[in-house]
Design a protein around this motif. Structure first.
Motif, PDB file in Angstrom:
ATOM      1  N   VAL A  32      65.940  12.021 -11.196  1.00  0.00           N
ATOM      2  CA  VAL A  32      65.542  10.641 -10.910  1.00  0.00           C
ATOM      3  C   VAL A  32      66.408   9.663 -11.705  1.00  0.00           C
ATOM      4  O   VAL A  32      66.846   8.631 -11.180  1.00  0.00           O
ATOM      5  CB  VAL A  32      64.041  10.420 -11.215  1.00  0.00           C
ATOM      6  CG1 VAL A  32      63.664   8.939 -11.085  1.00  0.00           C
ATOM      7  CG2 VAL A  32      63.180  11.257 -10.263  1.00  0.00           C
ATOM      8  N   LYS A  33      66.690  10.001 -12.968  1.00  0.00           N
ATOM      9  CA  LYS A  33      67.554   9.138 -13.790  1.00  0.00           C
ATOM     10  C   LYS A  33      68.929   8.971 -13.167  1.00  0.00           C
ATOM     11  O   LYS A  33      69.572   7.923 -13.307  1.00  0.00           O
ATOM     12  CB  LYS A  33      67.708   9.737 -15.192  1.00  0.00           C
ATOM     13  CG  LYS A  33      66.520   9.528 -16.109  1.00  0.00           C
ATOM     14  CD  LYS A  33      66.801  10.138 -17.479  1.00  0.00           C
ATOM     15  CE  LYS A  33      65.613   9.963 -18.415  1.00  0.00           C
ATOM     16  NZ  LYS A  33      65.863  10.617 -19.735  1.00  0.00           N
ATOM     17  N   ASN A  34      69.398  10.007 -12.492  1.00  0.00           N
ATOM     18  CA  ASN A  34      70.739   9.983 -11.891  1.00  0.00           C
ATOM     19  C   ASN A  34      70.727   9.589 -10.416  1.00  0.00           C
ATOM     20  O   ASN A  34      71.724   9.775  -9.717  1.00  0.00           O
ATOM     21  CB  ASN A  34      71.398  11.354 -12.056  1.00  0.00           C
ATOM     22  CG  ASN A  34      71.703  11.681 -13.502  1.00  0.00           C
ATOM     23  OD1 ASN A  34      72.230  10.843 -14.222  1.00  0.00           O
ATOM     24  ND2 ASN A  34      71.356  12.880 -13.945  1.00  0.00           N
ATOM     25  N   ILE A  44      62.433   4.727 -11.771  1.00  0.00           N
ATOM     26  CA  ILE A  44      61.075   4.498 -11.285  1.00  0.00           C
ATOM     27  C   ILE A  44      60.132   5.529 -11.917  1.00  0.00           C
ATOM     28  O   ILE A  44      60.393   6.733 -11.841  1.00  0.00           O
ATOM     29  CB  ILE A  44      61.033   4.618  -9.748  1.00  0.00           C
ATOM     30  CG1 ILE A  44      61.884   3.525  -9.105  1.00  0.00           C
ATOM     31  CG2 ILE A  44      59.603   4.567  -9.229  1.00  0.00           C
ATOM     32  CD1 ILE A  44      61.428   2.120  -9.367  1.00  0.00           C
ATOM     33  N   PRO A  45      59.032   5.097 -12.545  1.00  0.00           N
ATOM     34  CA  PRO A  45      58.061   6.068 -13.076  1.00  0.00           C
ATOM     35  C   PRO A  45      57.425   6.865 -11.932  1.00  0.00           C
ATOM     36  O   PRO A  45      57.081   6.294 -10.891  1.00  0.00           O
ATOM     37  CB  PRO A  45      57.024   5.187 -13.773  1.00  0.00           C
ATOM     38  CG  PRO A  45      57.695   3.874 -13.996  1.00  0.00           C
ATOM     39  CD  PRO A  45      58.648   3.710 -12.863  1.00  0.00           C
ATOM     40  N   PHE A  46      57.280   8.168 -12.100  1.00  0.00           N
ATOM     41  CA  PHE A  46      56.735   9.013 -11.051  1.00  0.00           C
ATOM     42  C   PHE A  46      55.914  10.131 -11.684  1.00  0.00           C
ATOM     43  O   PHE A  46      55.944  10.343 -12.910  1.00  0.00           O
ATOM     44  CB  PHE A  46      57.862   9.606 -10.194  1.00  0.00           C
ATOM     45  CG  PHE A  46      58.677  10.647 -10.920  1.00  0.00           C
ATOM     46  CD1 PHE A  46      58.422  11.999 -10.739  1.00  0.00           C
ATOM     47  CD2 PHE A  46      59.686  10.270 -11.811  1.00  0.00           C
ATOM     48  CE1 PHE A  46      59.151  12.956 -11.427  1.00  0.00           C
ATOM     49  CE2 PHE A  46      60.413  11.228 -12.504  1.00  0.00           C
ATOM     50  CZ  PHE A  46      60.148  12.581 -12.311  1.00  0.00           C
ATOM     51  N   LEU A 143      62.655   9.414  -4.166  1.00  0.00           N
ATOM     52  CA  LEU A 143      61.655  10.315  -4.735  1.00  0.00           C
ATOM     53  C   LEU A 143      61.285  11.416  -3.744  1.00  0.00           C
ATOM     54  O   LEU A 143      61.049  12.563  -4.148  1.00  0.00           O
ATOM     55  CB  LEU A 143      60.413   9.527  -5.167  1.00  0.00           C
ATOM     56  CG  LEU A 143      60.602   8.594  -6.371  1.00  0.00           C
ATOM     57  CD1 LEU A 143      59.305   7.856  -6.675  1.00  0.00           C
ATOM     58  CD2 LEU A 143      61.071   9.361  -7.612  1.00  0.00           C
ATOM     59  N   SER A 144      61.241  11.096  -2.457  1.00  0.00           N
ATOM     60  CA  SER A 144      60.965  12.124  -1.447  1.00  0.00           C
ATOM     61  C   SER A 144      62.056  13.180  -1.438  1.00  0.00           C
ATOM     62  O   SER A 144      61.782  14.391  -1.374  1.00  0.00           O
ATOM     63  CB  SER A 144      60.842  11.488  -0.054  1.00  0.00           C
ATOM     64  OG  SER A 144      59.730  10.632   0.016  1.00  0.00           O
ATOM     65  N   ARG A 145      63.292  12.725  -1.508  1.00  0.00           N
ATOM     66  CA  ARG A 145      64.427  13.660  -1.525  1.00  0.00           C
ATOM     67  C   ARG A 145      64.369  14.571  -2.751  1.00  0.00           C
ATOM     68  O   ARG A 145      64.563  15.790  -2.655  1.00  0.00           O
ATOM     69  CB  ARG A 145      65.742  12.866  -1.511  1.00  0.00           C
ATOM     70  CG  ARG A 145      66.994  13.723  -1.606  1.00  0.00           C
ATOM     71  CD  ARG A 145      68.255  12.862  -1.625  1.00  0.00           C
ATOM     72  NE  ARG A 145      68.343  12.002  -2.783  1.00  0.00           N
ATOM     73  CZ  ARG A 145      68.755  12.393  -4.001  1.00  0.00           C
ATOM     74  NH1 ARG A 145      69.101  13.655  -4.201  1.00  0.00           N
ATOM     75  NH2 ARG A 145      68.827  11.532  -5.003  1.00  0.00           N
ATOM     76  N   HIS A 428      51.728  -2.940 -14.646  1.00  0.00           N
ATOM     77  CA  HIS A 428      50.503  -2.394 -15.231  1.00  0.00           C
ATOM     78  C   HIS A 428      50.548  -0.864 -15.296  1.00  0.00           C
ATOM     79  O   HIS A 428      49.584  -0.177 -14.994  1.00  0.00           O
ATOM     80  CB  HIS A 428      49.289  -2.864 -14.421  1.00  0.00           C
ATOM     81  CG  HIS A 428      49.128  -4.350 -14.403  1.00  0.00           C
ATOM     82  ND1 HIS A 428      49.782  -5.148 -13.480  1.00  0.00           N
ATOM     83  CD2 HIS A 428      48.415  -5.182 -15.193  1.00  0.00           C
ATOM     84  CE1 HIS A 428      49.460  -6.416 -13.706  1.00  0.00           C
ATOM     85  NE2 HIS A 428      48.641  -6.459 -14.732  1.00  0.00           N
ATOM     86  N   ASP A 429      51.711  -0.330 -15.690  1.00  0.00           N
ATOM     87  CA  ASP A 429      51.859   1.105 -15.951  1.00  0.00           C
ATOM     88  C   ASP A 429      51.460   1.977 -14.763  1.00  0.00           C
ATOM     89  O   ASP A 429      50.658   2.900 -14.895  1.00  0.00           O
ATOM     90  CB  ASP A 429      51.027   1.505 -17.180  1.00  0.00           C
ATOM     91  CG  ASP A 429      51.450   0.751 -18.430  1.00  0.00           C
ATOM     92  OD1 ASP A 429      52.666   0.563 -18.602  1.00  0.00           O
ATOM     93  OD2 ASP A 429      50.575   0.346 -19.207  1.00  0.00           O
ATOM     94  N   CYS A 430      52.043   1.694 -13.612  1.00  0.00           N
ATOM     95  CA  CYS A 430      51.726   2.522 -12.445  1.00  0.00           C
ATOM     96  C   CYS A 430      52.856   3.512 -12.184  1.00  0.00           C
ATOM     97  O   CYS A 430      53.936   3.434 -12.781  1.00  0.00           O
ATOM     98  CB  CYS A 430      51.482   1.661 -11.205  1.00  0.00           C
ATOM     99  SG  CYS A 430      52.978   1.171 -10.343  1.00  0.00           S
ATOM    100  N   TYR A 431      52.592   4.452 -11.294  1.00  0.00           N
ATOM    101  CA  TYR A 431      53.579   5.434 -10.860  1.00  0.00           C
ATOM    102  C   TYR A 431      53.785   5.298  -9.352  1.00  0.00           C
ATOM    103  O   TYR A 431      52.843   5.000  -8.611  1.00  0.00           O
ATOM    104  CB  TYR A 431      53.109   6.854 -11.159  1.00  0.00           C
ATOM    105  CG  TYR A 431      52.911   7.155 -12.628  1.00  0.00           C
ATOM    106  CD1 TYR A 431      53.990   7.522 -13.431  1.00  0.00           C
ATOM    107  CD2 TYR A 431      51.650   7.092 -13.206  1.00  0.00           C
ATOM    108  CE1 TYR A 431      53.817   7.812 -14.780  1.00  0.00           C
ATOM    109  CE2 TYR A 431      51.459   7.377 -14.555  1.00  0.00           C
ATOM    110  CZ  TYR A 431      52.551   7.730 -15.337  1.00  0.00           C
ATOM    111  OH  TYR A 431      52.367   8.011 -16.661  1.00  0.00           O
ATOM    112  N   THR A 432      55.010   5.556  -8.921  1.00  0.00           N
ATOM    113  CA  THR A 432      55.295   5.655  -7.493  1.00  0.00           C
ATOM    114  C   THR A 432      55.289   7.127  -7.106  1.00  0.00           C
ATOM    115  O   THR A 432      55.874   7.962  -7.805  1.00  0.00           O
ATOM    116  CB  THR A 432      56.666   5.048  -7.160  1.00  0.00           C
ATOM    117  OG1 THR A 432      56.660   3.665  -7.523  1.00  0.00           O
ATOM    118  CG2 THR A 432      56.970   5.174  -5.667  1.00  0.00           C
TER     119      THR A 432
END
Length: 441
Positions: A32-34, A44-46, A143-145, A428-432
């Motif tokens: 995800v970082k890359n 993106i937080p996940f 994120l799906s990939r 507000h500290d959410c995740y995708t």
């Protein structure tokens, strides 16, 4: 088959492979970082778990969005036709003029992301309607990939057919179709993806640009300040722009109108195809939730539409001027949420349950006179999701919000966010979570 059972199957897969899944999770963080799944320069937080939907869910979403769009198009038509109805929105003269300009094609809301609180039994309430500037397609894509290559996901695929949602080539196809209504004489239109460079999501714009090019169309990412309007045509450098894919949200457009006189003139004269039209502000501004409940709105809707509004549009009132009982707002603070009429990304949103009575009273006072709405707080559905904390596997409860992407007024994909706070947003500290449609093998 339902979503709760699918979540349990996935959680059991992770529980049975805790060590290998944790190692895989650490690798997923690096992937995800890359990737281009970035927001303001940060990944993106996940979570190490997708969001699964079924065909039954999709059918419900199609029905609810169809009913909603029918209602919204009636409201847009009434706005255009009735000057007294227009007064309810409180828009400026410039914005009203831009809205009333004929936009040249049939779709009144070419792109939208309809955010809802959706529960397992099919009950739901709307959170907000995002029209101009609808975003986050690339978050879901990346994120799906990435998540579809994880250990747990591959085990899940052994049990079910799992499909992701494609949100780029589909938009190219639908937006070009809209343009052909505007001008059928141009076979390969030149496209400008327009925003302010200091506002837009550059990674996502690049993916849209490549999608247009992959499908045979010239496309450029353009700062609205760099457009020139000459003799009824819009230009970027020496290139004539045939249609604008507008990511420039109306609030930013209005606040900085003096910086973009050529774009404003093009929008006012209606000679350039702008997708979406400034008309989308009628539904994008959160005042729409109040107006939908007004008696003079309900008067031109049918019984089914009125019932739909009463059941699914949360009670909403202006903080100033709607004869509110402030003592009740304070005493029953957990039942209410404060929202500015026209900010985005959940800026300036406050839920009563996050504050003490004294703090909530202060928030009410601070928001008074600042174009704020008070709205019924709807408790989101919760779901058990996988979370790793310093190597330890935890199954925690998260609040859910579901976004439904509409292209040319048709459903094309979903977007999921989860969080442990009363407000589910990046502030507000959410995740995708990447979204997938699951069917039986």
């Amino acid at each position: 088959m339902n979503r709760i059972n699918l979540d349990r199957v996935y959680i059991d897969i992770v529980k049975d492979r805790k060590e290998s899944c944790y190692k895989d999770y650490l690798k997923t963080i690096e992937r995800v970082k890359n990737s281009t799944a970035m927001y303001k320069g940060k990944p993106i937080p996940f979570l190490y778990m997708p969001k699964f939907y079924t065909e039954e869910d999709i059918e419900r979403f199609r029905k609810l969005t169809s009913t909603l769009m029918t209602i919204l198009k009636k409201v847009i038509d009434r706005y255009v036709e009735d000057s007294s109805f227009r007064e309810k929105f409180g828009f400026t003269k410039l914005l009203e003029d831009l809205i009333l300009t004929e936009h040249g094609y049939s779709a009144k809301v070419p792109m939208a992301r309809i955010d809802i609180f959706y529960k397992e039994d099919g009950s739901f309430k709307f959170c907000e309607l995002n029209a101009d500037g609808s975003s986050a397609m690339n978050e879901d894509r990346e994120l799906s990939r990435i998540l579809s290559g994880t250990v747990a996901f591959k085990e899940m695929e052994k049990k079910y057919k799992i499909h992701s949602f494609e949100l780029f080539d589909t938009w190219v196809r639908e937006s070009v179709s809209i343009f052909k209504e505007f001008d059928s004489s141009i076979d390969k239109p030149n496209v400008a993806i327009v925003d302010f460079n200091d506002k837009g999501s550059s990674n996502e714009f690049e993916v849209f640009k490549e999608a247009f090019k992959r499908n045979g169309y010239n496309a450029e990412i353009v700062d609205a300040r760099d457009l020139k309007y000459i003799n009824g045509n819009l230009y970027f450098n020496d290139t004539k722009i045939d249609f604008v894919y507008r990511r420039l949200v109306t609030r930013d457009l209005m606040e900085r109108a003096d910086e973009i006189p050529d774009f404003i003139r093009a929008a006012k004269e209606g000679k350039v195809c702008i997708i979406g039209p400034i008309k989308s502000q009628i539904i994008h501004n959160k005042i729409i939730f109040k107006i939908l409940h007004d008696n003079d709105t309900l008067d031109f809707l049918n019984k089914e539409e009125i019932s739909f509004i009463k059941n699914h549009i949360p009670y909403t009132a202006k903080l100033d001027g709607d004869n509110l009982n402030y003592d009740e707002l304070i005493a029953e603070k957990d039942k209410f949420i404060l929202k500015p009429m026209d900010f985005y990304a959940s800026r300036g949103v406050y839920a009563g349950r996050d504050f003490s009575s004294k703090e909530w009273k202060k928030r009410l006072e601070e928001c008074s006179g600042r174009d704020y709405l008070i709205q019924e707080y709807y408790t989101p559905a919760q779901s058990d999701l996988v979370e790793f904390n310093e190597g330890k596997l935890m199954i925690n409860k998260f609040n859910n919000i579901t976004g439904i992407y509409m292209y040319n007024e048709k459903l094309y994909g979903l977007y999921s966010r989860v969080g442990e706070n009363a407000i589910i947003s990046g502030l507000h500290d959410c995740y995708t979570l990447p979204t997938f449609l699951v069917t039986k093998k």
